[in-house]
Each structure stands twice: as C-alpha cells, then as structure tokens.
Design a protein around this motif. Structure first.
Motif, PDB file in Angstrom:
ATOM      1  N   THR A 127     -12.709  -3.824   4.398  1.00  0.00           N
ATOM      2  CA  THR A 127     -12.532  -2.574   4.008  1.00  0.00           C
ATOM      3  C   THR A 127     -11.610  -2.355   3.037  1.00  0.00           C
ATOM      4  OG1 THR A 127     -13.818  -1.825   6.030  1.00  0.00           O
ATOM      5  CG2 THR A 127     -13.194  -0.255   4.323  1.00  0.00           C
ATOM      6  N   LYS A 128     -11.518  -2.281   1.701  1.00  0.00           N
ATOM      7  CA  LYS A 128     -10.413  -2.080   0.856  1.00  0.00           C
ATOM      8  C   LYS A 128      -9.456  -3.055   1.273  1.00  0.00           C
ATOM      9  CE  LYS A 128     -11.114   2.888  -0.036  1.00  0.00           C
ATOM     10  NZ  LYS A 128     -10.734   4.102   0.608  1.00  0.00           N
ATOM     11  N   ASN A 129      -8.374  -2.765   1.475  1.00  0.00           N
ATOM     12  CA  ASN A 129      -7.102  -3.822   1.755  1.00  0.00           C
ATOM     13  C   ASN A 129      -7.034  -4.182   3.323  1.00  0.00           C
ATOM     14  OD1 ASN A 129      -6.174  -1.147   2.678  1.00  0.00           O
ATOM     15  ND2 ASN A 129      -3.981  -1.756   1.882  1.00  0.00           N
ATOM     16  N   ILE A 130      -7.815  -3.576   4.151  1.00  0.00           N
ATOM     17  CA  ILE A 130      -7.908  -4.016   5.447  1.00  0.00           C
ATOM     18  C   ILE A 130      -8.902  -5.140   5.688  1.00  0.00           C
ATOM     19  CG2 ILE A 130      -7.964  -3.135   7.814  1.00  0.00           C
ATOM     20  CD1 ILE A 130      -7.377  -0.300   6.697  1.00  0.00           C
ATOM     21  N   VAL A 131      -8.386  -6.228   6.519  1.00  0.00           N
ATOM     22  CA  VAL A 131      -9.053  -7.315   6.849  1.00  0.00           C
ATOM     23  C   VAL A 131      -9.230  -7.444   8.415  1.00  0.00           C
ATOM     24  CG1 VAL A 131      -9.488  -9.669   6.548  1.00  0.00           C
ATOM     25  CG2 VAL A 131      -8.544  -8.539   4.653  1.00  0.00           C
ATOM     26  N   THR A 132     -10.362  -7.409   8.902  1.00  0.00           N
ATOM     27  CA  THR A 132     -10.487  -7.437  10.514  1.00  0.00           C
ATOM     28  C   THR A 132     -11.030  -8.747  10.716  1.00  0.00           C
ATOM     29  OG1 THR A 132     -11.162  -5.225  10.131  1.00  0.00           O
ATOM     30  CG2 THR A 132     -11.419  -6.184  12.068  1.00  0.00           C
ATOM     31  N   ILE A 133     -10.261  -9.261  11.645  1.00  0.00           N
ATOM     32  CA  ILE A 133     -10.477 -10.610  12.318  1.00  0.00           C
ATOM     33  C   ILE A 133     -10.357 -10.688  13.695  1.00  0.00           C
ATOM     34  CG2 ILE A 133      -9.292 -11.783  10.261  1.00  0.00           C
ATOM     35  CD1 ILE A 133      -7.009 -12.357  11.976  1.00  0.00           C
ATOM     36  N   GLY A 134     -11.263 -11.785  14.224  1.00  0.00           N
ATOM     37  CA  GLY A 134     -11.350 -12.049  15.634  1.00  0.00           C
ATOM     38  C   GLY A 134     -12.033 -11.351  16.489  1.00  0.00           C
TER      39      GLY A 134
ATOM     40  N   LYS B  56      -6.272 -16.548  -1.574  1.00  0.00           N
ATOM     41  CA  LYS B  56      -6.926 -16.738  -2.935  1.00  0.00           C
ATOM     42  C   LYS B  56      -6.793 -15.419  -3.680  1.00  0.00           C
ATOM     43  CE  LYS B  56     -10.995 -19.215  -4.179  1.00  0.00           C
ATOM     44  NZ  LYS B  56     -12.310 -19.539  -4.088  1.00  0.00           N
ATOM     45  N   TYR B  57      -7.131 -14.423  -2.760  1.00  0.00           N
ATOM     46  CA  TYR B  57      -7.115 -13.049  -3.552  1.00  0.00           C
ATOM     47  C   TYR B  57      -5.763 -12.520  -3.849  1.00  0.00           C
ATOM     48  CZ  TYR B  57      -6.713  -7.907  -3.645  1.00  0.00           C
ATOM     49  OH  TYR B  57      -6.287  -6.604  -3.963  1.00  0.00           O
ATOM     50  N   LEU B  58      -4.720 -13.005  -3.294  1.00  0.00           N
ATOM     51  CA  LEU B  58      -3.524 -12.634  -3.895  1.00  0.00           C
ATOM     52  C   LEU B  58      -3.064 -13.362  -4.853  1.00  0.00           C
ATOM     53  CD1 LEU B  58      -1.343 -12.727  -0.436  1.00  0.00           C
ATOM     54  CD2 LEU B  58      -1.963 -10.642  -1.653  1.00  0.00           C
TER      55      LEU B  58
ATOM     56  N   ASN C 277      -9.021 -10.875  -7.387  1.00  0.00           N
ATOM     57  CA  ASN C 277     -10.375 -10.539  -7.335  1.00  0.00           C
ATOM     58  C   ASN C 277     -10.773 -10.039  -6.048  1.00  0.00           C
ATOM     59  OD1 ASN C 277     -10.826 -10.970 -10.025  1.00  0.00           O
ATOM     60  ND2 ASN C 277     -11.337 -13.531  -9.661  1.00  0.00           N
ATOM     61  N   GLN C 278     -11.483  -8.959  -5.848  1.00  0.00           N
ATOM     62  CA  GLN C 278     -11.821  -8.593  -4.367  1.00  0.00           C
ATOM     63  C   GLN C 278     -12.965  -9.506  -3.826  1.00  0.00           C
ATOM     64  OE1 GLN C 278     -10.507  -6.059  -2.993  1.00  0.00           O
ATOM     65  NE2 GLN C 278     -12.012  -5.306  -1.271  1.00  0.00           N
ATOM     66  N   SER C 279     -13.788 -10.230  -4.948  1.00  0.00           N
ATOM     67  CA  SER C 279     -14.653 -11.268  -4.460  1.00  0.00           C
ATOM     68  C   SER C 279     -14.039 -12.459  -3.636  1.00  0.00           C
ATOM     69  CB  SER C 279     -15.580 -11.673  -5.526  1.00  0.00           C
ATOM     70  OG  SER C 279     -14.929 -12.250  -6.527  1.00  0.00           O
ATOM     71  N   ASP C 280     -12.948 -12.711  -4.020  1.00  0.00           N
ATOM     72  CA  ASP C 280     -12.044 -13.502  -3.256  1.00  0.00           C
ATOM     73  C   ASP C 280     -11.818 -13.158  -1.725  1.00  0.00           C
ATOM     74  OD1 ASP C 280     -12.245 -15.680  -5.131  1.00  0.00           O
ATOM     75  OD2 ASP C 280     -10.502 -14.936  -6.015  1.00  0.00           O
ATOM     76  N   LEU C 281     -11.575 -12.132  -1.609  1.00  0.00           N
ATOM     77  CA  LEU C 281     -11.264 -11.338  -0.375  1.00  0.00           C
ATOM     78  C   LEU C 281     -12.697 -11.495   0.536  1.00  0.00           C
ATOM     79  CD1 LEU C 281      -8.669 -10.380   0.899  1.00  0.00           C
ATOM     80  CD2 LEU C 281      -9.310  -8.009   0.160  1.00  0.00           C
ATOM     81  N   LEU C 282     -13.444 -11.086  -0.174  1.00  0.00           N
ATOM     82  CA  LEU C 282     -14.913 -11.072   0.572  1.00  0.00           C
ATOM     83  C   LEU C 282     -15.583 -12.448   0.832  1.00  0.00           C
ATOM     84  CD1 LEU C 282     -16.507  -8.330  -1.569  1.00  0.00           C
ATOM     85  CD2 LEU C 282     -15.597  -8.039   0.619  1.00  0.00           C
ATOM     86  N   GLY C 283     -14.837 -13.293   0.480  1.00  0.00           N
ATOM     87  CA  GLY C 283     -15.311 -14.724   0.482  1.00  0.00           C
ATOM     88  C   GLY C 283     -15.068 -15.141   2.112  1.00  0.00           C
TER      89      GLY C 283
END
Ligand SMILES: Cc1cc2nc3c(=O)[nH]c(=O)nc-3n(C[C@H](O)[C@H](O)[C@H](O)COP(=O)(O)OP(=O)(O)OC[C@H]3O[C@@H](n4cnc5c(N)ncnc54)[C@H](O)[C@@H]3O)c2cc1C
Length: 378
Positions: free
Chosen positions: A244-251, A281-283, A287-293
């Motif tokens: 969600t935006k710049n927050i990536v949730t894991i685990g 990759k996103y950094l 591209n936001q799509s790289d983050l969504l990958g």
C-alpha cells in the motif's frame, strides 16, 4: 532520507528481506522491539530441509535441534496412525540461533540492525520509533501477527507452548492430537527437540490455551515445565494487499503462514525474500509495478496451495469428534505409504485430501465434504 528502506520486525521475514535489499546494494535498517534477535522464541521450529535451503540458509550445528523420523496423529478416542517423515526431511530448528544466523547474513551484506527499537507510527516517509523519528523511502511491516490483530481479530487463535522435560517424549517423533472439544479448529502438539525435551503446545478457537495445555500435560504424565510462551497464531490466509503506497507488508503480518498448521518459517521467509528483491528493483526503476511484483511472485508460488489449505481448514472445522474418529478408522497402510513417499511437507494438501478421502469408505465424511472435497484434489 536516513535509509532507503526501514524494516520493522527483526525475525525471519524481516531479516531475509533486509538481507536481500542489502545484497542488491541498497541501504536498509531493521528495527526490532525486543532486546535480542530470536528472543523470546515463539515457534515450534519444524521445517523441511528443502524449505530452509530455498531461503538460502544452511543450518549450523547450533541452529539444528533435531531430525524428525515420523509423525503420529491421534484421534479424540485415542485411535492413531503414524507417517514416516524420513523422505520429507523434516527438522526442528532452534529459532533463536536460526534468526541470528540470518541477522548475520544480513549484516554481512551491509544491513544495519537495531534491537530495543520499536515502531510506533508511520506518517508518509516518517517512522516514529521508541528511539526517535527516522525517514525512509520504503517501510516494511514485518511485525508478525501483532500487526494483524489491529486489522482483523477473526482469524486469530490463541496458542500456548511450553518447553517440557519428560520421559514420555520420543526423540524423533512429532505427535499431533485432535479433539474438536478441547482444541476447536486446531490441535495439540509435541515437538521433540532433544532426548526427553520437547515443545508441547495447544491452540484452538475460543479456548483458554494455558488451561487446555495444563490439562493435556497432566494427562500425559509426569513432567517439568521449564519455559512458557503464549502467542497468537493466524489461520485465515494472506491479506488482500501486500503493498500500500510505500508500505510493504511481509510474513505473518501479511498472513503468509499456512492456514492448516500456522507454520510460516518457509512461506513467510520467502515473502521476505520476494519483497526484498521487488523493493530493490523499485528503488532502481521508480516503477510502482516493480514493487507490486512482490505480491505476484508470492501468489504464483503459494496461492493455489493456500486456497486448498483454507478449504481443508473449513472442512475440518465442520468435523465433530465422532467424524474424526471414523476418519482415523479408515486410514489404510497403503494410504500412509503413499503419503510418506510422495507427500511434501511444505505443500501438503494432496496428502490431506488422501487422508480425508480415505477410500470412499466413510459415508459421514463424504457427505460433509461433498463436492468441495473434489476441489481439494484438483
Ligand atoms: C506457538 C507457535 C508455534 C509455531 N511453530 C511453527 C513451526 O513449527 N514451524 C513453522 O514453520 N512455523 C511455526 N510457527 C509460525 C512461525 O513462528 C511464524 O510464521 C514466523 O516466525 C513468522 O515470521 P515473521 O518474521 O513474519 O514474524 P515473527 O516471527 O512474528 O516476528 C515479528 C517480529 O516483529 C517484532 N515486532 C513486533 N512489533 C514490533 C514493532 N512495533 N516494532 C519493531 N519490531 C516489532 C517482534 O518482536 C518479532 O521479532 C509457530 C508460531 C507459533 C506462535
């Protein structure tokens, strides 16, 4: 910015994520609210060798507590069957050492780790922590089930797990006890770590886990409890959006542990690795799509199996003790042999389906399962 990425939560998923980000040349800080990585340990530590190899961790002598040769399932009326687990190469890890081993890998790649530092609030790129405000492009939420408690209480079961010394513990055999009255929707377990030492636990919907575990132990016989932990487990599968935006949730924070057993070392760990690679990759691309990958990669690997696990959970929840006993009666040596030979520990719903289907002999079970059961086999 202070760092390109800050990871909140220094356990298996957060540390593997940081390890990957640092390996790919980006600055990353892990903050962990506890005073030591890996402590307090709140895990059974059961995992397959192939799973930890895929995580890129070769267990050391300190990390590896035990090798498992078999697993026995016990029904409410005391009927039982035993699976030969040797082909599946299942081990019990010392999570304190295992998490530290990954922390070391992350540090060697260039990640920074701070313990006793807790995330309090996120505001855009700013993180309010117990040690002051920090800024980063991406924030990774790896805070485990605690992160889900605020969002959805429904999928959470309370668990209790004690470290127990007793002479009724079998060194290389896991035991799983089913009883829908005592442990609704889950089970009690004995995970041996050494001769005469095991992690013994229970979980279930709406139960007082401590009382249920004390009762279980007193029925097992003489024992000493040397450590007690209480922790929530999540059985509802992955959350909808990992990013969600710049927050990536894991685990566990993203619901990535198995809905059947709540085991998450492998699937949560891979969540961290996939996220770390996608963030890097996103950094580079912006591209936001790289983050969504990241979500795409995790879903391609686990969605099908997790959907089947959720279905198996739904079906098993409808069983009463009588139906479970009947199911146990119908398990044949041939089915056990097939599962022992072909089943995999990390993708286990085909084995589960075989057990549930048991030669079409249990009418009651077949009626309950109906067409949904056939979906499990596909
Ligand atoms: C009783 C029990 C037995 C289990 N047995 C097994 C098993 O045998 N095999 C298996 O594969 N899995 C098992 N699991 C599941 C496994 O432990 C988890 O799936 C796995 O540890 C998830 O890793 P994680 O990094 O996502 O989260 P966690 O391991 O939960 O780590 C989250 C981290 O975030 C930290 N944190 C929390 N809030 C903050 C904050 N605000 N700021 C900074 N840090 C914070 C916590 O201190 C913790 O270190 C078990 C779980 C339980 C509860």
């Amino acid at each position: 910015m202070d760092y390109e990425v800050i990871v909140a939560g220094g356990s298996v998923s957060g540390l593997l994520c940081a390890r990957e980000i640092a390996r790919l040349g980006h600055s990353v800080l892990v903050i962990e609210e506890d005073h030591e990585i890996g402590t307090p340990e709140h895990c059974g530590g059961v995992v397959s060798i192939s799973g930890i190899e895929e995580l890129g961790v070769v267990p050391t002598r300190g990390t590896l507590d035990n090798k498992i040769r078999s697993a026995s399932m016990i029904s409410p009326a005391g009927k039982s069957f035993t699976l030969d687990a040797r082909a599946q190469k299942v081990v019990v890890l010392d999570r304190r050492d295992f998490d530290k081993q990954i922390a070391h890998q992350a540090k060697n790649n260039g990640a920074e780790i701070r313990v006793r530092t807790s995330l309090k609030e996120i505001n855009g790129n700013e993180l309010k922590t117990s040690e002051g405000v920090l800024k980063s492009h991406i924030i990774v939420d790896a805070r485990g089930v605690t992160s889900l408690i605020h969002k959805d209480r429904e999928g959470i079961l309370q668990s209790a797990q004690y470290e127990v010394y007793a002479d009724w513990i079998e060194k290389d055999r896991i035991e799983v006890y089913f009883d829908q009255e005592k442990y609704p929707g889950f089970f009690a377990w004995i995970i041996p770590t050494h001769a005469d030492i095991a992690k013994v636990g229970v979980a279930g919907k709406g139960i007082n886990a401590a009382v249920a575990l004390e009762n279980f132990l007193s029925q097992k016989g003489k024992h000493s409890v040397v450590r007690k932990i209480f922790a929530p487990i999540w059985t509802k599968g992955p959350i909808k959006n990992f990013v969600t935006k710049n927050i990536v949730t894991i685990g566990d924070a993203a619901g990535q542990s198995k809905p059947t057993t709540a085991g998450g070392i492998y699937s949560c760990g891979l969540g961290g690795i996939f996220a770390g690679r996608a963030i890097s990759k996103y950094l580079e691309s912006g591209n936001q799509s790289d983050l969504l990958g990241y979500q795409k990669a995790w879903s391609e690997k686990f969605d099908h199996e997790f959907q089947n696990m959720l279905l198996a959970r739904k079906l098993l929840e409808r069983f009463d003790n009588k139906a479970i006993d009947k199911m146990f009666e119908s398990v044949t040596p041939q089915i056990l042999e097939e599962i022992s030979k072909e089943g995999t520990f990390d993708f286990h719903t085909v084995s589960l389906a075989k057990l549930l289907g048991v030669k079409g002999s249990v009418k009651a079970v077949q009626t309950i399962l109906g067409s949904e059961f056939r979906r499990l086999l596909t």
